[in-house]
Each structure stands twice: as C-alpha cells, then as structure tokens.
Design a protein around this motif. Structure first.
Motif, PDB file in Angstrom:
ATOM      1  N   ARG A  51       0.856  -1.161   0.064  1.00 55.36           N
ATOM      2  CA  ARG A  51       0.085   0.259  -0.114  1.00 55.36           C
ATOM      3  C   ARG A  51       0.827   1.289  -0.003  1.00 55.36           C
ATOM      4  O   ARG A  51       1.947   1.325   0.837  1.00 55.36           O
ATOM      5  N   THR A  52       0.710   2.219  -0.810  1.00 55.40           N
ATOM      6  CA  THR A  52       1.476   3.413  -0.924  1.00 55.40           C
ATOM      7  C   THR A  52       0.478   4.530  -0.820  1.00 55.40           C
ATOM      8  O   THR A  52      -0.559   4.863  -1.207  1.00 55.40           O
ATOM      9  N   MET A  53       1.029   5.692   0.037  1.00 51.71           N
ATOM     10  CA  MET A  53       0.406   6.687   0.266  1.00 51.71           C
ATOM     11  C   MET A  53       1.342   7.905  -0.021  1.00 51.71           C
ATOM     12  O   MET A  53       2.481   7.621   0.651  1.00 51.71           O
ATOM     13  N   LYS A  54       1.006   8.929  -0.626  1.00 45.93           N
ATOM     14  CA  LYS A  54       1.889  10.282  -0.664  1.00 45.93           C
ATOM     15  C   LYS A  54       1.186  11.233   0.169  1.00 45.93           C
ATOM     16  O   LYS A  54       0.105  11.574  -0.226  1.00 45.93           O
ATOM     17  N   VAL A  55       2.141  11.998   1.059  1.00 45.49           N
ATOM     18  CA  VAL A  55       1.509  12.960   1.760  1.00 45.49           C
ATOM     19  C   VAL A  55       2.465  14.168   1.801  1.00 45.49           C
ATOM     20  O   VAL A  55       3.916  14.068   1.735  1.00 45.49           O
ATOM     21  N   PRO A  56       1.895  15.043   1.202  1.00 41.80           N
ATOM     22  CA  PRO A  56       2.639  16.530   1.108  1.00 41.80           C
ATOM     23  C   PRO A  56       3.190  16.891   2.711  1.00 41.80           C
ATOM     24  O   PRO A  56       2.434  16.886   3.423  1.00 41.80           O
ATOM     25  N   ILE A  57       4.530  17.221   2.702  1.00 43.06           N
ATOM     26  CA  ILE A  57       5.135  17.444   3.999  1.00 43.06           C
ATOM     27  C   ILE A  57       4.467  18.657   4.832  1.00 43.06           C
ATOM     28  O   ILE A  57       4.346  18.834   5.724  1.00 43.06           O
ATOM     29  N   PHE A  58       4.245  19.679   3.876  1.00 40.98           N
ATOM     30  CA  PHE A  58       3.708  20.946   4.347  1.00 40.98           C
ATOM     31  C   PHE A  58       2.108  20.647   4.985  1.00 40.98           C
ATOM     32  O   PHE A  58       1.455  21.254   6.016  1.00 40.98           O
ATOM     33  N   ASP A  59       1.564  19.334   4.928  1.00 39.29           N
ATOM     34  CA  ASP A  59       0.251  18.838   5.508  1.00 39.29           C
ATOM     35  C   ASP A  59       0.502  18.115   6.943  1.00 39.29           C
ATOM     36  O   ASP A  59      -0.395  17.666   7.443  1.00 39.29           O
ATOM     37  N   ILE A  60       1.811  17.859   7.357  1.00 37.86           N
ATOM     38  CA  ILE A  60       2.076  17.158   8.380  1.00 37.86           C
ATOM     39  C   ILE A  60       2.789  18.200   9.455  1.00 37.86           C
ATOM     40  O   ILE A  60       3.594  18.849   9.191  1.00 37.86           O
ATOM     41  N   SER A  61       2.054  17.895  10.713  1.00 41.53           N
ATOM     42  CA  SER A  61       2.326  18.662  11.972  1.00 41.53           C
ATOM     43  C   SER A  61       3.515  17.991  12.618  1.00 41.53           C
ATOM     44  O   SER A  61       4.509  18.445  13.236  1.00 41.53           O
ATOM     45  N   HIS A  62       3.369  16.574  12.909  1.00 41.84           N
ATOM     46  CA  HIS A  62       4.331  15.902  13.585  1.00 41.84           C
ATOM     47  C   HIS A  62       4.596  14.463  12.879  1.00 41.84           C
ATOM     48  O   HIS A  62       3.396  14.053  12.199  1.00 41.84           O
ATOM     49  N   VAL A  63       5.888  13.719  13.050  1.00 40.36           N
ATOM     50  CA  VAL A  63       5.858  12.492  12.763  1.00 40.36           C
ATOM     51  C   VAL A  63       6.102  11.375  13.973  1.00 40.36           C
ATOM     52  O   VAL A  63       6.970  11.960  14.456  1.00 40.36           O
ATOM     53  N   VAL A  64       5.469  10.602  14.100  1.00 41.61           N
ATOM     54  CA  VAL A  64       5.670   9.779  15.290  1.00 41.61           C
ATOM     55  C   VAL A  64       6.235   8.375  14.596  1.00 41.61           C
ATOM     56  O   VAL A  64       5.575   7.659  13.829  1.00 41.61           O
ATOM     57  N   VAL A  65       7.557   7.717  14.915  1.00 37.20           N
ATOM     58  CA  VAL A  65       8.181   6.481  14.234  1.00 37.20           C
ATOM     59  C   VAL A  65       8.067   5.517  15.433  1.00 37.20           C
ATOM     60  O   VAL A  65       8.610   5.839  16.453  1.00 37.20           O
ATOM     61  N   VAL A  66       7.270   4.604  15.248  1.00 41.55           N
ATOM     62  CA  VAL A  66       7.002   3.554  16.269  1.00 41.55           C
ATOM     63  C   VAL A  66       7.852   2.260  15.695  1.00 41.55           C
ATOM     64  O   VAL A  66       7.636   1.736  14.645  1.00 41.55           O
ATOM     65  N   GLY A  67       8.637   1.726  16.725  1.00 45.38           N
ATOM     66  CA  GLY A  67       9.402   0.529  16.346  1.00 45.38           C
ATOM     67  C   GLY A  67      10.404   0.979  15.325  1.00 45.38           C
ATOM     68  O   GLY A  67      11.157   1.954  15.535  1.00 45.38           O
ATOM     69  N   ARG A  68      10.523   0.214  14.320  1.00 42.38           N
ATOM     70  CA  ARG A  68      11.988   0.294  13.590  1.00 42.38           C
ATOM     71  C   ARG A  68      11.490   0.371  12.023  1.00 42.38           C
ATOM     72  O   ARG A  68      12.137  -0.655  11.331  1.00 42.38           O
ATOM     73  N   PRO A  69      10.715   1.396  11.553  1.00 42.94           N
ATOM     74  CA  PRO A  69      10.384   1.271   9.984  1.00 42.94           C
ATOM     75  C   PRO A  69      11.543   1.940   9.490  1.00 42.94           C
ATOM     76  O   PRO A  69      12.632   2.403   9.844  1.00 42.94           O
ATOM     77  N   ASN A  70      11.622   1.951   8.139  1.00 46.72           N
ATOM     78  CA  ASN A  70      12.521   2.037   7.185  1.00 46.72           C
ATOM     79  C   ASN A  70      12.544   3.801   7.190  1.00 46.72           C
ATOM     80  O   ASN A  70      11.933   4.159   6.032  1.00 46.72           O
ATOM     81  N   VAL A  71      13.192   4.706   7.697  1.00 50.93           N
ATOM     82  CA  VAL A  71      13.153   6.042   7.578  1.00 50.93           C
ATOM     83  C   VAL A  71      14.540   6.368   7.545  1.00 50.93           C
ATOM     84  O   VAL A  71      15.570   6.210   8.172  1.00 50.93           O
ATOM     85  N   THR A  72      14.850   7.133   6.425  1.00 50.45           N
ATOM     86  CA  THR A  72      16.456   7.364   5.993  1.00 50.45           C
ATOM     87  C   THR A  72      16.659   8.674   6.508  1.00 50.45           C
ATOM     88  O   THR A  72      15.817   9.567   6.721  1.00 50.45           O
ATOM     89  N   MET A  73      17.969   9.048   6.738  1.00 48.84           N
ATOM     90  CA  MET A  73      18.529  10.419   7.233  1.00 48.84           C
ATOM     91  C   MET A  73      18.058  11.515   6.239  1.00 48.84           C
ATOM     92  O   MET A  73      17.474  12.427   6.447  1.00 48.84           O
ATOM     93  N   PRO A  74      17.898  11.446   4.789  1.00 47.79           N
ATOM     94  CA  PRO A  74      17.567  12.686   4.110  1.00 47.79           C
ATOM     95  C   PRO A  74      15.963  12.766   4.316  1.00 47.79           C
ATOM     96  O   PRO A  74      15.605  13.844   4.231  1.00 47.79           O
ATOM     97  N   VAL A  75      15.257  11.919   4.581  1.00 40.85           N
ATOM     98  CA  VAL A  75      13.749  12.039   4.856  1.00 40.85           C
ATOM     99  C   VAL A  75      13.833  12.809   6.293  1.00 40.85           C
ATOM    100  O   VAL A  75      12.998  13.997   6.473  1.00 40.85           O
ATOM    101  N   LEU A  76      14.420  12.403   7.414  1.00 40.94           N
ATOM    102  CA  LEU A  76      14.601  13.086   8.634  1.00 40.94           C
ATOM    103  C   LEU A  76      14.996  14.696   8.556  1.00 40.94           C
ATOM    104  O   LEU A  76      14.431  15.434   9.025  1.00 40.94           O
TER     105      LEU A  76
END
Length: 129
Positions: free
Chosen positions: A33-58
């Motif tokens: 399942r793929t979801m595309k979310v504009p960054i300006f629509d996000i207030s916070h990101v909560v990372v639970v566990g160990r998903p694959n989130v790279t430093m460029p994303v952070l």
C-alpha cells in the motif's frame, strides 16, 4: 494538520519532491500500500518501532519544521528529532538504531539485555552491561 505515524519494520518512507511517499508491505498477501503525503500537511511524525526511515527524510522534515518523535514498539519514549537540533538528533537516532540492533543480537544469543551492573536496572530497559 495531522500527525503521520510510521509503524513497524514493514513500513518505508521515501522523499518524493516536497512529499513523503510511505509504503506499507503486507508479506502475508504480497500487497504493498502506497500513500503520498505532502510535507506541508504534516504537523508531527511519530516513528514506532523500526520502520525504514532514512536520514534524508529526517533532514527534509527538520528543514520544513516537522518534529519527529521516536517510540519503541512497547511504547517507551526513545527521543525526538527536532528541527533546531539536527546534530544531536542524528546522534540520538543512530544510538536508537544501534541499541535496537545490539538488543536483538543479545536476545538472539539467548542472553538477557536487561541485566547489568554498570547501569541501574530499570524494568524493560536494556542495561547491556
């Protein structure tokens, strides 16, 4: 603005211009399942566990002023990646990932990472010493 939750090792987040492309893998049905979310629509990101989130994303989230909160699968607070503390946040993020890897290796070897003598024993916290 909504909070984006990235949960589990079957989740990946990638940059797609000024948006995050989030993939959720279901290995039981080979479904993605793929979801595309504009960054300006996000207030916070909560990372639970160990998903694959790279430093460029952070770094992109930090550049846009979106704080990222790190939580273990058991619900224990692991830290935050705040927009104004990138250097410290990178160290904290790296420490969190290394701790999870070491904890998994210790448990795989049949040892208990919560026992130790150099650090105070805290229920559910790996002392690793």
């Amino acid at each position: 603005m909504p909070t984006l939750y990235l949960n589990g090792h079957t989740t990946e987040a990638h940059l797609a211009g000024e948006a995050l492309e989030v993939h959720r893998f279901d290995y039981a049905s080979d479904d993605v399942r793929t979801m595309k979310v504009p960054i300006f629509d996000i207030s916070h990101v909560v990372v639970v566990g160990r998903p694959n989130v790279t430093m460029p994303v952070l770094l992109k989230l930090a550049d846009r002023g979106v704080p990222v909160h790190l939580v273990s699968r058991s619900g224990r607070w692991r830290g935050s990646f705040h927009p104004n503390k990138n250097g410290h946040a990178m160290l904290s993020w790296t420490y969190t990932i290394v701790l999870a890897e070491v904890d998994a290796a210790v448990r795989t070897a049949g040892l208990d990472p919560c026992l130790g003598f150099l650090h105070a024993i805290d229920y559910g916290r790996p002392s690793l010493s």
